[in-house]
Design a protein around this motif. Structure first.
Motif, short mmCIF file in Angstrom:
data_model
loop_
_atom_site.label_atom_id
_atom_site.label_comp_id
_atom_site.label_asym_id
_atom_site.label_seq_id
_atom_site.Cartn_x
_atom_site.Cartn_y
_atom_site.Cartn_z
N THR A 93 -2.15 -1.17 -3.70
CA THR A 93 -2.89 -0.02 -3.69
C THR A 93 -1.78 1.38 -3.83
O THR A 93 -0.89 1.37 -3.35
CB THR A 93 -3.64 0.23 -2.33
OG1 THR A 93 -4.38 -0.99 -2.23
CG2 THR A 93 -4.52 1.36 -2.34
N TYR A 94 -2.50 2.11 -4.73
CA TYR A 94 -1.58 3.38 -4.95
C TYR A 94 -2.43 4.59 -4.59
O TYR A 94 -3.78 4.64 -5.12
CB TYR A 94 -0.91 3.42 -6.45
CG TYR A 94 -0.25 4.74 -6.48
CD1 TYR A 94 0.99 4.79 -5.93
CD2 TYR A 94 -0.77 5.73 -7.24
CE1 TYR A 94 1.86 5.75 -6.27
CE2 TYR A 94 -0.20 6.77 -7.54
CZ TYR A 94 1.39 7.06 -7.13
OH TYR A 94 2.04 8.12 -7.12
N VAL A 95 -2.16 5.48 -3.82
CA VAL A 95 -3.01 6.86 -3.44
C VAL A 95 -2.25 7.89 -4.30
O VAL A 95 -1.08 8.14 -3.94
CB VAL A 95 -3.12 6.93 -2.24
CG1 VAL A 95 -3.89 8.18 -1.98
CG2 VAL A 95 -3.81 5.78 -1.52
N CYS A 96 -2.88 8.69 -5.24
CA CYS A 96 -2.15 9.76 -5.95
C CYS A 96 -2.09 10.91 -5.17
O CYS A 96 -2.80 11.31 -4.22
CB CYS A 96 -3.06 10.13 -7.10
SG CYS A 96 -3.43 8.57 -8.26
N GLU A 109 -6.65 0.56 -6.94
CA GLU A 109 -6.26 -0.68 -6.38
C GLU A 109 -5.85 -1.90 -7.74
O GLU A 109 -6.56 -1.94 -8.66
CB GLU A 109 -7.49 -1.25 -5.63
CG GLU A 109 -7.63 -0.74 -4.35
CD GLU A 109 -8.83 -1.31 -3.65
OE1 GLU A 109 -9.62 -1.97 -4.28
OE2 GLU A 109 -8.75 -1.02 -2.40
N GLY A 139 -5.36 12.00 -3.61
CA GLY A 139 -6.33 11.09 -3.03
C GLY A 139 -7.19 10.21 -3.78
O GLY A 139 -7.46 9.18 -3.15
N GLN A 140 -6.72 10.10 -5.03
CA GLN A 140 -7.34 8.97 -5.80
C GLN A 140 -6.74 7.73 -5.52
O GLN A 140 -5.58 7.66 -5.71
CB GLN A 140 -7.24 9.41 -7.30
CG GLN A 140 -8.11 8.34 -8.33
CD GLN A 140 -7.82 8.55 -9.80
OE1 GLN A 140 -7.41 9.65 -9.92
NE2 GLN A 140 -8.38 7.76 -10.48
N ARG A 141 -7.57 6.77 -5.15
CA ARG A 141 -7.05 5.35 -4.81
C ARG A 141 -7.18 4.52 -5.83
O ARG A 141 -8.33 4.09 -6.26
CB ARG A 141 -7.87 4.98 -3.50
CG ARG A 141 -7.30 3.72 -3.12
CD ARG A 141 -8.07 3.36 -1.63
NE ARG A 141 -8.33 1.93 -1.41
CZ ARG A 141 -8.38 1.61 -0.08
NH1 ARG A 141 -8.46 2.37 1.02
NH2 ARG A 141 -8.43 0.05 -0.01
N TYR A 194 1.05 -1.11 0.01
CA TYR A 194 0.09 0.02 -0.04
C TYR A 194 0.89 1.22 0.04
O TYR A 194 1.56 1.39 1.07
CB TYR A 194 -0.84 0.10 1.27
CG TYR A 194 -2.15 1.04 1.17
CD1 TYR A 194 -1.58 2.27 1.31
CD2 TYR A 194 -3.44 0.64 1.15
CE1 TYR A 194 -2.80 3.08 1.46
CE2 TYR A 194 -4.38 1.69 1.11
CZ TYR A 194 -3.93 2.79 0.84
OH TYR A 194 -4.94 3.82 1.21
N ASP A 240 1.12 5.50 -0.62
CA ASP A 240 0.54 6.52 -0.44
C ASP A 240 1.32 7.73 -1.01
O ASP A 240 2.27 8.13 -0.08
CB ASP A 240 -0.35 7.12 1.00
CG ASP A 240 -1.26 8.20 0.61
OD1 ASP A 240 -0.96 8.71 0.02
OD2 ASP A 240 -2.10 8.06 1.71
#
Length: 745
Positions: free
Chosen positions: A271-274, A236, A232-234, A152, A154
């Protein structure tokens, strides 16, 4: 180095609470330009940076181990500049903290802790810097990482320039001292995990709110994500080998049904949060996956482009030393699938599968090691893993079924068929490379193990203590009795140990092993052979083939015993009816008796059950089993000895056939009726051996190239003869015209 271990926190990841991966940095002011050596020992995974440049020798470094057995370190040579220099370390959980491995008790391993490392910088014998509380530390954008489940990340936590000169780390905390596990410090003298290639998706389609990316074939590695997103765009990424009802299928990736509702959201998921600033690129750092398909959730329609994901195929750096090809598309595809499965399942050491387990299952490696050595050069990593195998042995001689382990795999997940890895790795490495160091290093473990087996025998001298003819076709229990397969495998282990110890001048120990082998053979012949019918216990393909392959039947019994094997095969409409132990030997037995065409048919036919049927059902790697209506793992290699059969039996390259040394070869091809041509090569220590043949009318043109320094023989099966009636010995290089023998029955 043991007294210099540091970590960032006492906390470690659990499935209930995430703990970030930490950055560490330390500056050093040098009065002159100088070349120095950095040595770093790690419990976990790491990335090393020097003055902002990545130095890590390979993906997922260092070598994976039970750190109560071995703690591995890597060495680097760098050039210090005058003034400030910066060492940066990014530390991940690796095997040191792997809650995703709870099925195999890694969540409660005795060595479990937050990841830690020890680092020294030296110039000659002088230590210039060592890890201590002077290292500053800060949480990284990796908010959670698990070797088996995923990562994960962020991007809003990214810290620009954290590993470079001039960075202000005054707000960072201090590293804390750590007590190292009990393991012996060992240099990670292995081939690293490297990126083999990059591939783009072959198709993209929408499924519900997500998008499916199909890369066309199963491999192992990670995806590079390239996106312009909102802060904040997540995003998966869920990785899978299979599709079901138009969506990825995760059911065959994870098998703990009582935890399915929790785990299905975690397994093989990155998971990557932009951060929301221009183009962002993300590649997972401390995990990998086995997959063909990726389901991407969290995208806007316009973001689902072909360039969004790139498959980065990773495996241990194994060089090709052999290959096979032929005119039959199914056989050629099976060769490619076997090679792909071996590579997908080699990350430091051989694993069983790259998705749901990633365990060093011992039988899997034993069953495929000859094929691996014919195709690649895994011997450096085999040697390191063998040291871990020896280290894992209990004082009484018992071995676990998976290595590394902290206890899981004893008393059930092991037994002679699995433990055979102890003998098979050094034996086949000797056969194909002439390597004896593995034999010398493992010799004490050999003897301890043979004594352990003797203590486990029943009153008849038979063994029945472990796993048997695993993954039998159709999923039924093995037809070969456990006391038969265990005792035969124990005999084979003892014979190979005797052979190896003789090669390193240990005559007494070799004689002991030979006597043990004789006792097992006598016990099988006394209690598990019906000599009236010349049939092995179980009355099945696996038992009969194993008895023939491993020499249970004497010379005057073999013809009748083989006839019984043919009856069993023909009675099953020439289909395989075996488990993995039978599969390792049955095709070689058929070739030995002149029935290579039947073996080829059994392998390549498209109806169930067969290897060819896997291809018809969409396989791109070898599967774990031959269920008619479902698949467990879709990327296993323990059925992969077919590649060795292709090279040794169809092309006919048999290196070191009598164990005399790697400078001898027997060329004995099988001119399969359904093939127009076949070719193979193997690079032996003395050079490249290549064989090819093709049909010209009723004749076969055979081309053989053998390097200087290798001698041997060129032989034909009984149904063929050299056109001039002669037989070539020793000087086997050349082109030969071969015709059907006039003496063919």
């Amino acid at each position: 180095m043991r007294k210099y271990f540091i970590k960032a926190t006492e906390e470690y990841n659990t499935l209930e609470k995430s703990v970030p991966a930490y950055y560490f940095r330390r500056t050093y002011n040098s009065g002159a330009e100088q070349t120095v050596k950095i040595r770093i020992a790690v419990c976990g995974f790491y990335e090393l940076y020097f003055n902002g440049a990545r130095k890590t020798r390979g993906f997922l470094s260092p070598y994976i181990s039970n750190t109560n057995d071995y703690i591995y370190y890597d060495e680097y040579e760098v050039r210090m500049s005058v003034g400030e220099n910066v060492i940066g370390v990014h530390l991940g959980n690796g095997f040191q903290n792997n809650p995703g491995g709870y099925i195999w008790d890694f969540d409660k391993a005795s060595f479990r802790s937050a990841p830690m490392f020890s680092l020294i910088v030296t110039r000659g014998e002088e230590i210039l810097l060592k890890s201590s509380s002077d290292f500053k530390t800060c949480p990284s954008p990796i908010r959670s990482d698990d070797y088996r489940f995923g990562e994960y990340y962020d991007a809003r936590y990214e810290i620009a320039g954290w590993n470079e000169k001039g960075f202000d780390d005054s707000s960072w905390g201090a590293a804390i001292p750590a007590v190292a596990p009990l393991g012996e410090l060992a240099h990670s003298a292995i081939r690293p995990i490297i990126k083999e290639r990059e591939t783009l998706p072959v198709r993209i389609f929408r499924k519900g709110d997500g998008f499916i990316y199909d890369f066309g074939e199963s491999n192992a590695g990670i995806c590079r994500l390239r996106i312009r997103g909102k802060a904040g765009q997540r995003i998966e990424l869920r990785h899978s080998d299979a599709m079901k009802d138009g969506d990825i299928c995760m059911e065959n990736v994870w098998f703990v049904r009582d935890m399915w509702e929790r785990d299905r959201h975690l397994i093989q998921c990155d998971t990557y949060v932009c951060r929301g600033e221009g183009e962002e690129i993300y590649e997972p750092t401390f995990t990998y996956h086995g997959f063909r398909y990726v389901r991407v959730d969290g995208l806007e329609e316009e973001q689902a482009t072909k360039s969004l994901l790139t498959y980065l195929v990773y495996h241990t750096e194994l060089n090709t030393v052999g290959d096979f090809d032929c005119s039959d598309e199914v056989a050629s595809m099976l060769q490619k699938m076997t090679r792909r499965s071996i590579l997908s399942n080699f990350h430091h050491f051989p694993t069983d599968c790259p998705q749901r387990e990633k365990n060093g299952w011992t039988a899997d490696a034993a069953l495929s090691c000859e094929a691996a050595l014919l195709n690649f050069d895994p011997e450096i990593n085999y040697r390191q893993w063998l040291k871990n195998i020896c280290k894992a042995q209990h004082a009484d001689g018992e071995l676990p079924g998976i290595i590394p382990t902290d206890g899981w795999g004893f008393n059930g997940g092991n037994g002679p068929a699995w433990d055979s890895v102890l003998a098979y790795l050094p034996y086949f490495t000797y056969v194909y490379r002439g390597e004896v160091s593995m034999i010398r290093e493992a010799a004490p473990t050999f003897i301890t193990y043979l004594k352990y087996l003797r203590r486990r025998c029943d009153e008849k001298g038979l063994l029945h203590i472990g796993l048997g003819d695993w993954c039998h076709v159709g999923g039924i229990p093995p037809k070969a009795p456990l006391n038969f397969t265990d005792t035969v495998m124990a005999m084979d282990i003892a014979e190979k140990i005797s052979f190896m110890l003789d090669r390193v001048n240990m005559p007494e120990e070799s004689h002991f092993a030979k006597e043990e082998a004789g006792k097992y053979k006598a016990a099988v012949r006394c209690h598990l052979i019906d000599f009236d019918k010349m049939t092995a216990a179980g009355n099945c393909q696996s038992s009969q083939a194993m008895a023939l392959y491993y020499g249970i039947f004497e010379k005057n019994e073999r013809s009748a015993a083989f006839d019984r094997l043919l009856e069993l095969i023909h009675g099953n409409d020439d289909h395989i009816d075996i488990g993995v132990l039978g599969a390792r030997v049955i095709f070689h037995v058929l070739s030995e008796f002149g029935y290579s065409d039947l073996a080829f048919k059994m392998i390549t036919r498209e109806d169930y059950p067969s290897y060819g049927n896997w291809i018809k059902r969409g396989a791109t790697t070898l599967w774990e089993d031959f269920y008619p209506d479902r698949v467990s793992s879709m990327n296993h290699h323990f059925w992969g000895d077919i590649s060795a059969w292709f090279i040794k039996r169809i092309a006919g390259i048999c290196l070191n056939p009598e164990g005399a040394g790697v400078n001898t070869v027997r060329i004995k091809p099988s001119f399969i009726g359904g093939l127009d041509n076949a070719s193979a090569y193997h690079i032996a220590p003395a050079g490249k051996i290549s064989v090819s043949w093709h049909r010209e009318g009723e004749s076969v043109i055979l081309s053989v190239t053998v390097p200087n320094g290798i001698g041997g023989s060129l032989e034909l099966e009984p149904s063929y003869a050299f056109e001039d009636g002669g037989r070539v010995r020793c000087a086997v290089t050349g082109v030969y015209k071969i015709t059907p023998s006039p003496y063919e029955a």
